[in-house]
Design an enzyme around this catalytic site. Structure first.
Site, PDB file in Angstrom:
ATOM      1  N   ARG A  20       1.763  15.778  -7.003  1.00 20.03           N
ATOM      2  CA  ARG A  20       0.386  15.488  -6.440  1.00 20.03           C
ATOM      3  C   ARG A  20      -0.697  16.320  -6.757  1.00 20.03           C
ATOM      4  O   ARG A  20      -1.814  16.186  -6.947  1.00 20.03           O
ATOM      5  CB  ARG A  20       0.311  15.460  -5.055  1.00 20.03           C
ATOM      6  CG  ARG A  20       1.139  14.079  -4.523  1.00 20.03           C
ATOM      7  CD  ARG A  20       0.864  14.111  -3.264  1.00 20.03           C
ATOM      8  NE  ARG A  20       1.353  12.788  -2.655  1.00 20.03           N
ATOM      9  CZ  ARG A  20       1.566  12.152  -1.483  1.00 20.03           C
ATOM     10  NH1 ARG A  20       1.875  13.117  -0.497  1.00 20.03           N
ATOM     11  NH2 ARG A  20       2.134  10.928  -1.300  1.00 20.03           N
ATOM     12  N   GLY A  43       5.930   4.931  -3.127  1.00 24.31           N
ATOM     13  CA  GLY A  43       6.799   6.111  -3.282  1.00 24.31           C
ATOM     14  C   GLY A  43       8.305   5.806  -3.952  1.00 24.31           C
ATOM     15  O   GLY A  43       8.703   6.299  -5.052  1.00 24.31           O
ATOM     16  N   LYS A  73      10.697  -4.954   4.913  1.00 19.13           N
ATOM     17  CA  LYS A  73      10.483  -6.085   5.626  1.00 19.13           C
ATOM     18  C   LYS A  73       9.371  -6.801   5.024  1.00 19.13           C
ATOM     19  O   LYS A  73       8.387  -6.494   4.768  1.00 19.13           O
ATOM     20  CB  LYS A  73      10.108  -5.428   6.906  1.00 19.13           C
ATOM     21  CG  LYS A  73      11.208  -4.661   7.849  1.00 19.13           C
ATOM     22  CD  LYS A  73      10.607  -4.239   8.934  1.00 19.13           C
ATOM     23  CE  LYS A  73      11.534  -3.686   9.871  1.00 19.13           C
ATOM     24  NZ  LYS A  73      10.978  -2.692  11.323  1.00 19.13           N
ATOM     25  N   GLY A 109       0.256   4.094   0.928  1.00 15.61           N
ATOM     26  CA  GLY A 109      -0.674   2.912   1.684  1.00 15.61           C
ATOM     27  C   GLY A 109      -1.943   2.515   1.152  1.00 15.61           C
ATOM     28  O   GLY A 109      -2.129   1.333   1.288  1.00 15.61           O
TER      29      GLY A 109
END
Ligand code: AMP
Length: 397
Positions: A35, A350, A197, A373
């Protein structure tokens, strides 16, 4: 929106919002500097343009408290090595002391401010906190794509007060690659969605059905779809309350002429463990006491085959529980197939990023998003507050 290369920075104080939210171990050492590296291009550009560089980032979730373990101090050292120049760490991010240090900066200096989230105002998108940050600079550059789906003072409120606001190279690349893939893609466009999910990615699936030509569904979420088609899925991860939603998505796909690919076979096991008893079975023959933890060889061949004629690929989520060796083959095979497809390939998340790295094919992926996200929210078709703020401020100046 204004971009970094349209801004005059000579002799100016340039505050760059970066994402230095890096993983650290028990003793506080940084275990992965990806990062930090991601922002080096933007920082170097500002230094080459004779700016005074002020870096601002969050780290973890201190929720307005000063938490020593979440100090950005160790980042200054790593960054200093990467830039091969001194990086001065300041132990706060707003206030008189910070203003004094910043006022004394010379062209070519770099300072790193302390964790923005030690003040509650950042996450609350507090106007006064945004104003206090803006007071430090002549130019504001947002380069923190990974937080652009969250409204914070350091990426939204600040743009109301900074004299000039623009997107840095990382944010620019993220937006441009994403638009290339989703807004005006070379077709056929395929999305590969995996992970745990359906409920976590329902917004993504619903948005993609309107955009893609093919949708490949793997990972745990495939079992809810397989159940919707009448299969018994044993102990596999299956969200029974999402079965109707899965049916709805498949019906919509039919109407829109979107081809949905689901597993034909899977690697089943008695438990999710390295020493599990594993067996490849067809998806209509999963034993009651077994769970599907990876896609099987027939599925790999169908999924990889579906990538042969496509021009654009978007991928998020592993095809199986790839963290465990016995259930990793499907994800790594897909990583290789994406890399070898010759299509424009954009991946994010990720797990997907690390699968591609472990498979050794990162260099052959067109773009690896730095947002987890944020990438998912783009896939959901949502507007990013930080991007919107830059658009508004770019239109003004
Ligand atoms: P997500 O964050 O939704 O992308 O989910 C990633 C997680 O899904 C990883 O930790 C995988 O281990 C897990 N996963 C993928 N496939 C399966 C599966 N068939 N059964 C259970 N977990 C899975």
């Amino acid at each position: 929106m204004k971009y970094i290369d349209q801004v005059d920075m000579k002799g100016k104080k340039v505050l760059i919002r970066v994402d230095f939210n890096v993983p650290v171990n028990e003793s506080g050492a940084i275990t992965d500097d990806t990062r930090i590296r991601a922002h080096v291009r933007t920082i170097r550009y500002c230094l080459d343009a004779d700016a005074k560089v002020i870096l601002a980032s969050h780290m973890g979730r201190p929720k307005g408290q000063r938490v020593d373990k979440l100090s950005l101090k160790p980042v200054a050292e790593v960054l200093s090595k990467l830039l091969q120049k001194e990086v001065t760490f300041i132990d706060d991010c707003i206030g008189d002391n910070v203003e004094k240090t910043v006022a004394a900066m010379k062209t070519g200096d770099v300072v790193l401010l302390e964790n923005l989230r030690f003040h509650i105002g950042d996450e609350k998108n507090d106007v006064d906190f945004g104003k206090a940050l803006a007071k430090l600079c002549d130019v504001y550059i947002d380069d923190a794509f990974a937080v652009s789906h969250r409204k914070a003072a350091s990426n939204v409120a600040i743009t109301q007060f900074a004299p000039v606001s623009a997107a840095g190279f990382l944010l620019k690349d993220e937006i441009e690659y994403f638009n290339k893939a989703m807004s005006n893609p070379a077709r056929p466009l395929v999305a590969i969605i995996g992970g745990a999910k359906v409920s976590d990615k329902i917004g993504v699936l619903e948005n993609l059905i309107d955009k893609v030509d093919k949708l490949i569904i793997g990972g745990g979420m495939a079992f809810t779809f397989l159940r919707a088609l009448g299969n018994e899925v044993g102990k596999s991860l299956c969200e029974y309350e999402m079965v109707d939603k899965a049916k709805e998505i498949m019906n919509k796909a039919k109407i829109k002429n979107v081809i949905i690919y689901l597993p034909l076979d899977c690697v089943t096991a008695d438990k999710a463990a390295l020493d599990a008893q594993i067996k490849v079975t067809r998806v209509d023959e999963i034993p009651k006491d077994s769970m599907g933890l990876d896609i099987g060889p027939a599925t790999i061949s169908i999924f990889a085959g579906a990538l042969k004629d496509v021009k654009t690929i978007v991928w998020n989520g592993p095809m199986g529980m790839f963290e465990l060796g016995p259930f990793s083959a499907g994800t790594f095979a897909m990583a290789k197939a994406v890399a070898e497809s010759g299509a424009l390939s954009i991946i994010g998340g990720g797990d997907t990023n690390s699968a591609v790295r472990i498979a050794g094919v990162s260099a052959k992926i067109s773009y690896i998003s730095t947002g987890g996200g944020a990438f998912l929210e783009l896939l959901e078709g949502k507007t990013m507050p930080a991007v919107e703020a830059l658009e508004i401020s770019g239109g003004k100046s």
